[in-house]
Design a protein around this motif. Sequence first.
Motif, PDB file in Angstrom:
ATOM      1  N   GLU A  14     -23.863  25.461 -13.119  1.00  0.00           N
ATOM      2  CA  GLU A  14     -23.527  24.104 -12.687  1.00  0.00           C
ATOM      3  C   GLU A  14     -23.540  23.984 -11.172  1.00  0.00           C
ATOM      4  OE1 GLU A  14     -19.823  23.395 -14.650  1.00  0.00           O
ATOM      5  OE2 GLU A  14     -20.784  22.911 -16.560  1.00  0.00           O
ATOM      6  N   GLU A  15     -23.020  24.990 -10.493  1.00  0.00           N
ATOM      7  CA  GLU A  15     -23.027  24.964  -9.030  1.00  0.00           C
ATOM      8  C   GLU A  15     -24.456  25.009  -8.488  1.00  0.00           C
ATOM      9  OE1 GLU A  15     -21.363  27.469  -5.219  1.00  0.00           O
ATOM     10  OE2 GLU A  15     -20.327  27.675  -7.138  1.00  0.00           O
ATOM     11  N   LEU A  17     -27.116  23.916  -9.955  1.00  0.00           N
ATOM     12  CA  LEU A  17     -27.737  22.614 -10.218  1.00  0.00           C
ATOM     13  C   LEU A  17     -27.261  21.550  -9.222  1.00  0.00           C
ATOM     14  CD1 LEU A  17     -27.597  22.598 -14.117  1.00  0.00           C
ATOM     15  CD2 LEU A  17     -29.651  22.720 -12.706  1.00  0.00           C
ATOM     16  N   GLN A  18     -26.018  21.641  -8.807  1.00  0.00           N
ATOM     17  CA  GLN A  18     -25.474  20.669  -7.856  1.00  0.00           C
ATOM     18  C   GLN A  18     -26.033  20.851  -6.454  1.00  0.00           C
ATOM     19  OE1 GLN A  18     -21.221  21.021  -8.089  1.00  0.00           O
ATOM     20  NE2 GLN A  18     -21.117  20.080 -10.125  1.00  0.00           N
ATOM     21  N   HIS A  19     -26.383  22.075  -6.103  1.00  0.00           N
ATOM     22  CA  HIS A  19     -26.812  22.364  -4.738  1.00  0.00           C
ATOM     23  C   HIS A  19     -28.324  22.540  -4.571  1.00  0.00           C
ATOM     24  CE1 HIS A  19     -22.489  23.347  -4.598  1.00  0.00           C
ATOM     25  NE2 HIS A  19     -22.603  22.827  -3.377  1.00  0.00           N
ATOM     26  N   ASP A  20     -29.057  22.494  -5.651  1.00  0.00           N
ATOM     27  CA  ASP A  20     -30.512  22.681  -5.578  1.00  0.00           C
ATOM     28  C   ASP A  20     -31.200  21.526  -6.310  1.00  0.00           C
ATOM     29  OD1 ASP A  20     -33.177  23.447  -5.769  1.00  0.00           O
ATOM     30  OD2 ASP A  20     -32.696  25.554  -6.134  1.00  0.00           O
ATOM     31  N   PRO A  21     -31.595  20.488  -5.570  1.00  0.00           N
ATOM     32  CA  PRO A  21     -32.207  19.320  -6.215  1.00  0.00           C
ATOM     33  C   PRO A  21     -33.487  19.650  -6.990  1.00  0.00           C
ATOM     34  CG  PRO A  21     -31.797  18.895  -3.876  1.00  0.00           C
ATOM     35  CD  PRO A  21     -31.489  20.333  -4.129  1.00  0.00           C
ATOM     36  N   ALA A  24     -32.364  21.103 -10.238  1.00  0.00           N
ATOM     37  CA  ALA A  24     -31.789  20.044 -11.070  1.00  0.00           C
ATOM     38  C   ALA A  24     -32.886  19.174 -11.679  1.00  0.00           C
ATOM     39  CB  ALA A  24     -30.819  19.203 -10.254  1.00  0.00           C
ATOM     40  N   THR A  25     -33.912  18.864 -10.900  1.00  0.00           N
ATOM     41  CA  THR A  25     -35.026  18.059 -11.405  1.00  0.00           C
ATOM     42  C   THR A  25     -35.772  18.810 -12.496  1.00  0.00           C
ATOM     43  OG1 THR A  25     -35.273  16.909  -9.300  1.00  0.00           O
ATOM     44  CG2 THR A  25     -37.179  16.901 -10.760  1.00  0.00           C
ATOM     45  N   CYS A  27     -34.607  21.123 -14.428  1.00  0.00           N
ATOM     46  CA  CYS A  27     -33.727  21.185 -15.594  1.00  0.00           C
ATOM     47  C   CYS A  27     -33.744  19.855 -16.351  1.00  0.00           C
ATOM     48  CB  CYS A  27     -32.309  21.545 -15.159  1.00  0.00           C
ATOM     49  SG  CYS A  27     -31.174  21.762 -16.537  1.00  0.00           S
TER      50      CYS A  27
END
Length: 63
Positions: A14-15, A17-21, A24-25, A27
């Motif tokens: 989760e961390e 995903l929050q800090h690596d756009p 996150a995209t 995913c």
Amino acid sequence: MYNELPASALPEIEEALQHDPELATACADLLLAQRTLNALRYEPRPAVSARILEYSRTFPASR
């Protein structure tokens, strides 16, 4: 995506995903693809089944 990770790994994921756009995209794209694929039909259309059965009748019955 398939809940394969141990629960202890979730905070780290989760961390990340929050800090690596970009992560996150990627995913989000994978989750969308997963939902799309899960919605697909797993059986042929009735017309396809009918054609296969019709074709199979052109062969002599085996004994």
